[in-house]
Design a protein around this motif. Structure first.
Motif, PDB file in Angstrom:
ATOM      1  N   LEU A 104      -0.995 -17.484   3.206  1.00 25.10           N
ATOM      2  CA  LEU A 104       0.072 -18.330   2.478  1.00 25.10           C
ATOM      3  C   LEU A 104       1.627 -17.539   3.200  1.00 25.10           C
ATOM      4  O   LEU A 104       1.839 -18.620   3.083  1.00 25.10           O
ATOM      5  N   LEU A 105       1.198 -16.614   3.912  1.00 23.97           N
ATOM      6  CA  LEU A 105       2.525 -16.666   4.974  1.00 23.97           C
ATOM      7  C   LEU A 105       2.975 -17.741   5.943  1.00 23.97           C
ATOM      8  O   LEU A 105       3.919 -17.981   5.919  1.00 23.97           O
ATOM      9  N   GLU A 116      11.062 -13.355   3.252  1.00 23.14           N
ATOM     10  CA  GLU A 116      11.367 -13.456   1.633  1.00 23.14           C
ATOM     11  C   GLU A 116       9.519 -12.839   1.475  1.00 23.14           C
ATOM     12  O   GLU A 116       9.318 -12.232   0.522  1.00 23.14           O
ATOM     13  N   LEU A 117       8.972 -13.829   1.477  1.00 20.81           N
ATOM     14  CA  LEU A 117       7.275 -13.603   1.063  1.00 20.81           C
ATOM     15  C   LEU A 117       6.754 -12.133   1.453  1.00 20.81           C
ATOM     16  O   LEU A 117       6.092 -11.865   1.051  1.00 20.81           O
ATOM     17  N   LEU A 118       7.260 -11.392   2.566  1.00 18.49           N
ATOM     18  CA  LEU A 118       6.878 -11.001   3.303  1.00 18.49           C
ATOM     19  C   LEU A 118       6.860  -9.519   2.516  1.00 18.49           C
ATOM     20  O   LEU A 118       6.396  -8.706   1.731  1.00 18.49           O
ATOM     21  N   PRO A 135      -5.216 -14.041  -6.449  1.00 17.60           N
ATOM     22  CA  PRO A 135      -4.735 -15.175  -5.969  1.00 17.60           C
ATOM     23  C   PRO A 135      -3.281 -15.823  -6.943  1.00 17.60           C
ATOM     24  O   PRO A 135      -2.460 -16.038  -6.220  1.00 17.60           O
ATOM     25  N   GLU A 136      -3.688 -15.101  -8.229  1.00 19.88           N
ATOM     26  CA  GLU A 136      -2.390 -15.436  -9.154  1.00 19.88           C
ATOM     27  C   GLU A 136      -1.472 -14.439  -9.331  1.00 19.88           C
ATOM     28  O   GLU A 136       0.199 -15.502  -8.685  1.00 19.88           O
ATOM     29  N   VAL A 137      -1.393 -13.543  -8.384  1.00 18.15           N
ATOM     30  CA  VAL A 137      -0.122 -12.810  -8.270  1.00 18.15           C
ATOM     31  C   VAL A 137      -0.082 -13.178  -7.178  1.00 18.15           C
ATOM     32  O   VAL A 137       1.432 -13.365  -6.854  1.00 18.15           O
ATOM     33  N   LEU A 138      -0.437 -13.793  -6.254  1.00 22.82           N
ATOM     34  CA  LEU A 138       0.218 -14.588  -4.998  1.00 22.82           C
ATOM     35  C   LEU A 138       0.843 -15.642  -4.938  1.00 22.82           C
ATOM     36  O   LEU A 138       1.705 -15.907  -4.721  1.00 22.82           O
ATOM     37  N   VAL A 139       0.085 -15.900  -5.948  1.00 23.73           N
ATOM     38  CA  VAL A 139       1.248 -17.556  -5.929  1.00 23.73           C
ATOM     39  C   VAL A 139       2.440 -17.292  -6.798  1.00 23.73           C
ATOM     40  O   VAL A 139       4.072 -17.875  -6.776  1.00 23.73           O
ATOM     41  N   ASP A 140       2.731 -16.152  -7.865  1.00 22.71           N
ATOM     42  CA  ASP A 140       3.688 -15.436  -8.411  1.00 22.71           C
ATOM     43  C   ASP A 140       4.674 -15.174  -7.194  1.00 22.71           C
ATOM     44  O   ASP A 140       5.869 -15.816  -7.670  1.00 22.71           O
ATOM     45  N   ASP A 150       2.249 -25.177  -6.652  1.00 22.26           N
ATOM     46  CA  ASP A 150       1.276 -26.096  -6.693  1.00 22.26           C
ATOM     47  C   ASP A 150       0.045 -25.675  -5.548  1.00 22.26           C
ATOM     48  O   ASP A 150      -0.201 -26.208  -4.849  1.00 22.26           O
ATOM     49  N   GLU A 151       1.914 -26.195  -4.280  1.00 24.20           N
ATOM     50  CA  GLU A 151       1.337 -26.285  -2.910  1.00 24.20           C
ATOM     51  C   GLU A 151       1.537 -25.043  -2.798  1.00 24.20           C
ATOM     52  O   GLU A 151      -0.399 -25.233  -1.937  1.00 24.20           O
TER      53      GLU A 151
END
Length: 239
Positions: A104-105, A116-118, A135-140, A150-151
């Protein structure tokens, strides 16, 4: 000048080292001409996806310590983090396979939102009651970083998405001789390992700017090794 940083979201010294590097970069005269690229390094690549467990018992088992001693180790790392202005919770954290986070990074890198994501993932893992192995935390977190939900879900659902990029980072780390993280490479001229003090990063940036060859700089500093062990300096030791 380019600075490449190999790290893993599971490594507390990567969390601390990133903050120290950014302080060192802020004191560097040519900071606006520095490109920072974050690269992947898994500390526990053999851990099964979805297999998670609490951090403190893991530390006790790995180092042959009691639960109380392992908790004290966490408290000492927390003290280092807090001295650099970082929140760090010593109870309730878990650990697991970080491959999906790295994938995801790489999506975030492609969209210009990697740092920003890191930062969000580090805070979620070390400072908040949010499991980065969900996974849902990662999406958030991806959405908070400015990515499309969605991506992000599509990448997490496709195990091949950005897998090649993660593996390429890891191969390159091995070729450069990195055995632990954080590992910093400055313009392919200087290699800096561990959570060094901010002023050492400033010094390394200045020396790399002058065009010298790649060489290690600074004394050994706290880091997490390729077997997943994270050095915990004793109270009063250099960190």
């Amino acid at each position: 000048m380019r600075v490449e940083i190999w790290s893993d979201i599971a490594c507390p010294w990567c969390y601390i080292g990133k903050a120290r590097f950014e302080k060192g970069l802020a004191a560097f005269a040519h900071r606006d001409e520095v490109e920072v690229v974050h690269r992947s390094f898994e500390l526990d690549p053999n851990r099964a996806k979805g297999e998670t467990g609490p951090v403190v018992p893991m530390l006790a088992k790995k180092y042959g310590r009691t639960i109380e001693e392992a908790q004290a180790m966490e408290e000492h790392v927390a003290s280092n983090a807090r001295s650099d202005g970082l929140d760090y919770r010593t109870e309730g954290r878990d650990h697991g396979n970080t491959f999906d986070i790295h994938r995801l990074l790489h999506l975030a890198k492609a969209r210009g939102r990697q740092s920003e994501l890191l930062d969000l993932a580090y805070r979620a893992n070390f400072a908040q009651e949010r499991s980065v192995f969900d996974p849902e935390v990662l999406v958030d977190l991806a959405v908070e970083a400015g990515l499309d939900a969605d991506e992000a879900r599509a990448v997490l659902a496709d195990e091949d998405a950005y897998a090649g990029e993660v593996r390429a980072d890891e191969r390159e780390a091995a070729e450069l001789g990195a055995t632990g993280v954080p590992f910093f490479v400055l313009d392919r001229r200087y290699g800096v390992s561990g959570g060094q003090p901010a002023q050492l990063f400033t010094q390394a940036l200045e020396q790399a700017w002058q065009g010298r060859i790649l060489t290690p700089i600074g004394a050994d500093a706290a880091a997490c090794d390729a077997d997943g062990a994270c050095e915990v300096p004793q109270p009063g030791a250099h960190a």
